[in-house]
Design an enzyme around this catalytic site. Structure first.
Site, short mmCIF file in Angstrom:
data_model
loop_
_atom_site.label_atom_id
_atom_site.label_comp_id
_atom_site.label_asym_id
_atom_site.label_seq_id
_atom_site.Cartn_x
_atom_site.Cartn_y
_atom_site.Cartn_z
N GLY A 104 0.84 -1.20 0.00
CA GLY A 104 0.00 0.00 0.00
C GLY A 104 0.87 1.24 0.00
O GLY A 104 2.09 1.17 0.18
N LYS A 105 0.28 2.37 -0.22
CA LYS A 105 0.99 3.65 -0.09
C LYS A 105 -0.05 4.75 -0.07
O LYS A 105 -1.15 4.59 -0.60
CB LYS A 105 1.93 3.86 -1.30
CG LYS A 105 3.09 4.78 -0.99
CD LYS A 105 4.22 4.03 -0.29
CE LYS A 105 5.40 4.92 0.00
NZ LYS A 105 6.58 4.14 0.41
N GLY A 106 0.31 5.89 0.52
CA GLY A 106 -0.63 7.00 0.55
C GLY A 106 0.09 8.31 0.46
O GLY A 106 1.33 8.35 0.48
#
Ligand code: NAD
Length: 419
Positions: free
Chosen positions: A108-110
């Site tokens: 994931g990444k944000g």
């Protein structure tokens, strides 16, 4: 909350590496189609009140790329250049990074498109709390576990953890990693990425018959990853002949005093004005004769423009995505060995995994235990990647992707497709 899917440049480059490795694996075409699509992309508005009383609106993102092996895992970036495309590419890389060192996480990444240097502490806190509140339903220790990335800090993780805990009405330290020690952070997390970089660099030097004692090393980027890797390589006997940061580069053939440079950078908030070496350009730094080059700054530093002039024997990617696919091919042709980002900088997420495990158990380890287990994991999977590279006659990057893709695909096959 809006969801959208698109594929543009950074993600496109990231897929190029995947495709090269996927072509060598006997992948089911359906699985391959699925693996080049993120599971979930979330875009949302972040309204907040400036210190002046004015309302401002930023854009926030979270991409949960793949869940086959566990909850999504990956940092939150606060930077003016954050786009859905970049966050998707970073989430894609996290999927393979977690798999290559066999952690029980997906990718994931944000991020938030903003310049944290222009925001006050209060503004950063309000943005972070709103960002966390928007994601309450989709993050959590068993869903998606964010961490710091460029522009975010342990303090920002503390605000995220507090906001989430307030919403769910219980203390949940395992919702994020990279927290301050006082609220469930792990010993050794700050040094973990640079430590992992130095461990695999030294292991590969031994394989290549390069004696670390007196080996010359150039480090681009003197932040968390670059400065710690430099410090640990000096402890192993290497000579750091050049360092750089965003303000400039410094060359000293008889060896940079790394501890002195760290102290200087801490005091002056950058290397600007550092006198322990001759001032050179960042371009020259990448092309200096040396045994080992550690790019530890940004994406796309080694490109078709400079790849033929790079003189290092070994490149260890501390940064994410510092080498473009075109440059990667040139290095392979020239026999320059690269330890790829998904393996070389996996030490950070490995100790994030330890932090998550410690938070869930409510039992915290000594720093020596953290470092020992980190070394075990990095060296075990470095050896596995090297073995695949040798057996299949491919680069370490292709081997790392092959190993990671194989692990993710096995999990997907075992789980099957939920109707
Ligand atoms: P940081 O912000 O602490 O340091 C970045 C360094 O790069 C700074 O010294 C900065 O001045 C320098 N820099 C920026 N632009 C530059 C330029 N044009 N030329 C030369 N130097 C430049 O960040 P960090 O945590 O050390 O991360 C560096 C890289 O490593 C990023 O790609 C990041 O995604 C990656 N990474 C970090 C971690 C981690 O745990 N910190 C984990 C995995 C990957």
């Amino acid at each position: 909350m809006i969801t959208a899917v698109r594929e543009v440049s950074v993600f496109g480059d990231a897929i190029a590496y995947f495709n090269e490795a996927a072509a060598l694996l006997d992948l089911d075409p359906g699985i391959r189609r699925l693996l080049i699509k993120p599971s979930r992309q979330i875009i949302f508005a972040i309204p907040f009140i400036r210190d002046s009383g004015e309302m401002e609106v930023f854009t926030g993102y979270r991409v949960q790329y793949n869940f086959a092996r566990g909850p999504a895992k990956g940092g939150i970036r606060y930077h003016p250049g954050v786009t859905l495309d970049e966050v998707t590419a970073l989430a894609f890389w996290m999927t393979w990074k977690c798999a290559v060192v066999d952690l029980p996480f997906g990718g994931g990444k944000g991020g938030v498109t903003c310049d944290p240097l222009t925001l006050s502490r209060g503004e950063l806190e309000r943005i972070t709390r709103r960002y966390a509140a928007e994601l309450v339903e989709v993050v959590g220790p068993d869903k998606d576990v964010p961490a710091p990335d460029v522009g975010t800090t342990p303090q920002i993780m503390a605000w995220f953890m507090d906001t989430y805990s307030m919403h769910v009405r219980q203390h949940v330290p395992g919702v994020v990693t990279g927290k301050p020690l006082e609220i469930g952070g792990s010993r050794g997390r700050v040094e973990a990425t640079g430590r992992g970089v130095s461990l695999v660099a030294l292991a590969q030097m031994r394989r290549m018959g390069l004696d670390p004692k007196g080996a010359t090393v150039v480090v681009q980027g003197f932040g968390n990853v670059g400065s710690i890797a430099a410090k640990l390589l000096v402890e192993a006997g290497c000579r750091i002949v050049a360092i750089s940061d965003v303000t400039g580069a410094y060359h000293n053939e008889s060896g940079i005093d790394v501890a002195g440079a760290v102290a200087y950078a801490q005091e002056h908030h950058s290397l600007d004005g550092y006198r322990g070496g001759e001032r050179i350009t960042n371009e020259t730094l990448l092309e200096l004769p040396c045994d080992v080059l550690v790019p530890a700054a940004l994406e796309k530093q080694l490109t078709v423009e400079n790849a033929s002039r790079v003189q290092a024997k070994l490149i260890v990617e501390g940064a994410n995505g510092p080498t473009t696919p075109e440059a990667d091919r040139i290095f392979a042709e020239r026999g320059i060995v690269i330890i790829p980002d998904i393996l070389a900088n996996a030490g950070g997420v490995t100790v994030s995994y330890f932090e998550w495990a410690q938070d869930r158990a409510g039992y915290f380890w000594k720093e020596s235990e953290v470092n020992e287990r980190l070394a075990d994991i990095m060296l075990e999977h470095f050896a596995k990647v090297s073995e695949v590279a040798q057996m299949r006659n491919v680069t370490l990057r292709t081997a790392a992707y092959m190993l990671a893709i194989d692990r993710v695909v096995k999990s997907m096959h075992m789980r099957g497709v939920y109707a």
